[in-house]
Motif scaffolding. Structure first.
Motif, PDB file in Angstrom:
ATOM      1  N   ASP A 180      13.705 -15.660  -7.208  1.00  0.00           N
ATOM      2  CA  ASP A 180      14.239 -14.356  -7.573  1.00  0.00           C
ATOM      3  C   ASP A 180      13.236 -13.232  -7.335  1.00  0.00           C
ATOM      4  N   ARG A 181      12.066 -13.344  -7.937  1.00  0.00           N
ATOM      5  CA  ARG A 181      11.043 -12.299  -7.832  1.00  0.00           C
ATOM      6  C   ARG A 181       9.721 -12.920  -7.406  1.00  0.00           C
ATOM      7  N   TYR A 182       9.016 -12.198  -6.553  1.00  0.00           N
ATOM      8  CA  TYR A 182       7.730 -12.668  -6.041  1.00  0.00           C
ATOM      9  C   TYR A 182       6.753 -11.504  -6.094  1.00  0.00           C
ATOM     10  N   ALA A 183       5.867 -11.523  -7.079  1.00  0.00           N
ATOM     11  CA  ALA A 183       4.865 -10.478  -7.250  1.00  0.00           C
ATOM     12  C   ALA A 183       3.557 -10.929  -6.613  1.00  0.00           C
ATOM     13  N   VAL A 184       2.969 -10.062  -5.819  1.00  0.00           N
ATOM     14  CA  VAL A 184       1.669 -10.324  -5.205  1.00  0.00           C
ATOM     15  C   VAL A 184       0.700  -9.295  -5.766  1.00  0.00           C
ATOM     16  N   VAL A 185      -0.401  -9.774  -6.326  1.00  0.00           N
ATOM     17  CA  VAL A 185      -1.408  -8.902  -6.918  1.00  0.00           C
ATOM     18  C   VAL A 185      -2.697  -9.053  -6.118  1.00  0.00           C
ATOM     19  N   GLY A 186      -3.241  -7.936  -5.677  1.00  0.00           N
ATOM     20  CA  GLY A 186      -4.469  -8.020  -4.893  1.00  0.00           C
ATOM     21  C   GLY A 186      -5.082  -6.666  -4.630  1.00  0.00           C
ATOM     22  N   ASP A 187      -6.004  -6.673  -3.693  1.00  0.00           N
ATOM     23  CA  ASP A 187      -6.709  -5.465  -3.315  1.00  0.00           C
ATOM     24  C   ASP A 187      -6.866  -5.463  -1.796  1.00  0.00           C
ATOM     25  N   SER A 188      -5.713  -5.515  -1.108  1.00  0.00           N
ATOM     26  CA  SER A 188      -5.763  -5.650   0.348  1.00  0.00           C
ATOM     27  C   SER A 188      -4.557  -4.967   0.974  1.00  0.00           C
ATOM     28  N   THR A 189      -4.821  -4.112   1.926  1.00  0.00           N
ATOM     29  CA  THR A 189      -3.737  -3.463   2.660  1.00  0.00           C
ATOM     30  C   THR A 189      -2.909  -4.501   3.411  1.00  0.00           C
ATOM     31  N   LEU A 190      -3.561  -5.532   3.927  1.00  0.00           N
ATOM     32  CA  LEU A 190      -2.844  -6.588   4.630  1.00  0.00           C
ATOM     33  C   LEU A 190      -1.872  -7.304   3.699  1.00  0.00           C
ATOM     34  N   LEU A 191      -2.310  -7.668   2.495  1.00  0.00           N
ATOM     35  CA  LEU A 191      -1.411  -8.322   1.535  1.00  0.00           C
ATOM     36  C   LEU A 191      -0.251  -7.406   1.159  1.00  0.00           C
ATOM     37  N   GLU A 192      -0.547  -6.117   0.997  1.00  0.00           N
ATOM     38  CA  GLU A 192       0.508  -5.161   0.666  1.00  0.00           C
ATOM     39  C   GLU A 192       1.537  -5.099   1.794  1.00  0.00           C
ATOM     40  N   TRP A 193       1.070  -5.031   3.021  1.00  0.00           N
ATOM     41  CA  TRP A 193       1.971  -4.956   4.170  1.00  0.00           C
ATOM     42  C   TRP A 193       2.816  -6.223   4.281  1.00  0.00           C
ATOM     43  N   VAL A 194       2.198  -7.391   4.161  1.00  0.00           N
ATOM     44  CA  VAL A 194       2.927  -8.660   4.266  1.00  0.00           C
ATOM     45  C   VAL A 194       3.971  -8.772   3.153  1.00  0.00           C
ATOM     46  N   THR A 195       3.626  -8.323   1.958  1.00  0.00           N
ATOM     47  CA  THR A 195       4.573  -8.359   0.839  1.00  0.00           C
ATOM     48  C   THR A 195       5.770  -7.449   1.110  1.00  0.00           C
TER      49      THR A 195
END
Length: 120
Positions: free
Chosen positions: A75-90
Motif C-alpha cells: 500500500d505505502r512505501y516510505a523512503v527516508v534518506g539524504d540523497s537526491t538519487l533516492l528521492e528521484w527513484v522514489t
C-alpha cells in the motif's frame, strides 16, 4: 547490511539499510514482508537509507521479481534518506507503480512513520 526497525508492527514494517545488501539479506527482508502480507493481506513499508546502498546484482533480480509478484499487496512505501538519487527513484516508483511511494528527508523520520501507517 540491514536492520528491522523497532517501530515495526501490524501491517507496517521498517528497515534500515546501509552500504552493501547481499542476496541473502534481501531474501530475509522479502521473506519478512511476505509474512506480513500473508497475515494482513497487504503491507506498508518504511526503508531508512542513510546512504545509497549497493545491492549485489543477484539481489536486484530478486527484488524486481518480488515487486512484480506483490505489487498489489503493497500500500505505502516510505523512503527516508539524504540523497537526491533516492528521492528521484522514489518519485519515479510512485509514478510507474500502483504503490503509493513517498520520499522523506532524514529529519522527517517520525513523519515518515506516521505516513507509512496511514496516520497523517
Amino acid at each position: 547490511m540491514y536492520m528491522k526497525l523497532s517501530n515495526s508492527g501490524g501491517d507496517t514494517l521498517g528497515f534500515r539499510i546501509e552500504e552493501r545488501l547481499t542476496e541473502d539479506q534481501l531474501s530475509e527482508v522479502l521473506t519478512e514482508i511476505e509474512r506480513v502480507i500473508a497475515e494482513h493481506g497487504s503491507a506498508n513499508l518504511l526503508v531508512h537509507m542513510p546512504s545509497v546502498p549497493h545491492p549485489d546484482l543477484d539481489a536486484l533480480d530478486e527484488d524486481l521479481g518480488f515487486w512484480l509478484q506483490h505489487r498489489d499487496n503493497l500500500d505505502r512505501y516510505a523512503v527516508v534518506g539524504d540523497s537526491t538519487l533516492l528521492e528521484w527513484v522514489t518519485e519515479f516508483g510512485d509514478h510507474v507503480t500502483a504503490v503509493d511511494c513517498r520520499y522523506f528527508d532524514e529529519a522527517d523520520l517520525d513523519d515518515a512513520w506516521a505516513w507509512a501507517r496511514g496516520e497523517e
